[in-house]
Design an enzyme around this catalytic site. Sequence first.
Site, PDB file in Angstrom:
ATOM      1  N   THR A 216       1.041  -1.153   0.016  1.00  0.00           N
ATOM      2  CA  THR A 216       0.339   0.080   0.307  1.00  0.00           C
ATOM      3  C   THR A 216       0.586   1.161  -0.338  1.00  0.00           C
ATOM      4  O   THR A 216       2.273   0.496   0.071  1.00  0.00           O
ATOM      5  CB  THR A 216      -0.663   0.114   1.075  1.00  0.00           C
ATOM      6  N   GLN A 238      -0.881   5.390   7.079  1.00  0.00           N
ATOM      7  CA  GLN A 238      -0.023   3.671   5.680  1.00  0.00           C
ATOM      8  C   GLN A 238       0.459   3.602   6.533  1.00  0.00           C
ATOM      9  O   GLN A 238       1.176   2.060   5.914  1.00  0.00           O
ATOM     10  CB  GLN A 238      -0.012   4.624   4.605  1.00  0.00           C
ATOM     11  N   HIS A 241       0.834  -0.137   8.044  1.00  0.00           N
ATOM     12  CA  HIS A 241      -0.503  -1.194   7.314  1.00  0.00           C
ATOM     13  C   HIS A 241       0.448  -2.293   7.538  1.00  0.00           C
ATOM     14  O   HIS A 241       0.792  -3.450   8.073  1.00  0.00           O
ATOM     15  CB  HIS A 241      -0.460  -0.751   5.922  1.00  0.00           C
ATOM     16  N   GLU A 307      -1.356   5.272  -5.553  1.00  0.00           N
ATOM     17  CA  GLU A 307      -2.802   4.314  -5.073  1.00  0.00           C
ATOM     18  C   GLU A 307      -3.521   4.914  -4.091  1.00  0.00           C
ATOM     19  O   GLU A 307      -4.699   5.377  -4.705  1.00  0.00           O
ATOM     20  CB  GLU A 307      -2.441   3.000  -3.520  1.00  0.00           C
ATOM     21  N   HIS A 308      -3.309   5.968  -2.867  1.00  0.00           N
ATOM     22  CA  HIS A 308      -3.731   7.257  -2.631  1.00  0.00           C
ATOM     23  C   HIS A 308      -3.586   8.040  -2.504  1.00  0.00           C
ATOM     24  O   HIS A 308      -1.612   8.517  -2.857  1.00  0.00           O
ATOM     25  CB  HIS A 308      -3.763   6.640  -1.166  1.00  0.00           C
ATOM     26  N   ASP A 341     -11.040   4.303   3.933  1.00  0.00           N
ATOM     27  CA  ASP A 341     -10.662   3.350   4.067  1.00  0.00           C
ATOM     28  C   ASP A 341     -11.985   2.228   5.005  1.00  0.00           C
ATOM     29  O   ASP A 341     -11.897   1.288   4.661  1.00  0.00           O
ATOM     30  CB  ASP A 341      -8.852   3.180   5.267  1.00  0.00           C
ATOM     31  N   GLU A 395     -10.812  -8.753 -47.419  1.00  0.00           N
ATOM     32  CA  GLU A 395      -9.832 -10.069 -46.664  1.00  0.00           C
ATOM     33  C   GLU A 395     -10.158 -11.420 -46.726  1.00  0.00           C
ATOM     34  O   GLU A 395      -9.136 -12.113 -46.210  1.00  0.00           O
ATOM     35  CB  GLU A 395     -10.933  -9.889 -45.073  1.00  0.00           C
ATOM     36  N   HIS A 400     -18.304 -15.387 -45.500  1.00  0.00           N
ATOM     37  CA  HIS A 400     -18.369 -14.485 -44.283  1.00  0.00           C
ATOM     38  C   HIS A 400     -19.694 -13.410 -45.350  1.00  0.00           C
ATOM     39  O   HIS A 400     -20.315 -13.359 -44.598  1.00  0.00           O
ATOM     40  CB  HIS A 400     -17.735 -13.350 -44.079  1.00  0.00           C
TER      41      HIS A 400
END
Length: 409
Positions: A216, A238, A241, A307-308, A341, A395, A400
């Site tokens: 994190t 933070q 963690h 991330e944050h 959070d 093609e 097709h």
Amino acid sequence: MEDVLQRAAEIVDAVRTRGRDAVLDYSEQFDGLRPEWLRTPAVALKDAWSLQSEGFRRAVDDAVDRVERAHRAQLPVASATEYGRGASVRQEYRPVERAGLYVPGGKAAYASSVIMNAVPAQVAGVESIVVACPPDRRTGLPPAPVMAACYRLGITEVIAVGGAQAIAAMAFGLTGPNGDGVRAVDIITGPGNAYVAAAKSLVQQTVGIDSVAGPTEVMIIADDTADPVFVAADLLSQAEHSEDAASVLVTDSASLATAVAEEVEAQTRNARNRDRARRALAGPQSFIAIVDGLDDAVGFCARYGPEHLEIMTRDAESIAARVRNAGAIFIGPWSPVSLGDYAAGSNHVLPTGGSSRHSAALSVMTFLRPTQIIAYELAGLRAAAPTVVALAAAEGLWAHGDAVTTRLS
């Protein structure tokens, strides 16, 4: 990392080939117990909820309500595009049938991770959910707050399995006696340690995954108007963690940088998780960068892709509008990451390691698949036929074109 990936591959392969026996072997090896049953009894989930404090139950109720309201706003609306009479393409959104949600163990009991993973799945309409969480060595069950959150959300299938073996169990399924098996899932979400992340990367050809999450991280962009007490508190929150968490301050104010460094040291001395936080703050992933101006801060943020991201500047909204890469942006002094959070209503499962350049937070869309529905009648097919025939001929895929002209002849 190669050693982690190799070890995770061994575990995943063992569970794929030996099933439940391999899971039990790894539980004994890593968690110190060999449970008789992997599936948590319904009575244990109910008791976990009823034995929690009234304050905890109110907090879970409030968090669920906030997250549910924010994620209902994400639900996409079906649409249709008309190409004239009898020719349309509809876009509808259909949920996966079954989701596996991983809730980490170890340093904390993450009831919030249950909420952040389960609520978007339920809002999306997922009918079947299994939660995997490492067992508490004392009880052989997931931590009580995790079980309580599962009960509150009506999740009855909770297995006391952690690590790479849990990811493999959900991806491939397990057979077991008296309903103690696990039916394979369609998607696996949720954060975990390096082995969990490695296992998710290994099974993503079999099931969908949300992301391969790393440690994190928070980046704070601040100027001389920021309160160093607030900035330090958020860096510290933070860092607690894990030892590899990243806490980064980017500022154009040398005086703020000095004040924050002093405040971090002071707050860390009194922090309950100070040993873990100190190691995170002392690691090379955590630092204070002094830049010439906020333009440089925004540029650095674009390359880092945090991330944050917290923005504590004079005109935080205008800075936020210029940010291209961030998992979630927290604006102003009253929007700390810890709010996100638990109770902001946003999701805390976010892209890490710079992957915000191409990925986003866990959301309702994680569990939905856009489905295109093509409905043409004869008149619509006749109008489109020249385009199909011309492109097919260019093609060299003549059949097709024939598939269309056969219908019109």
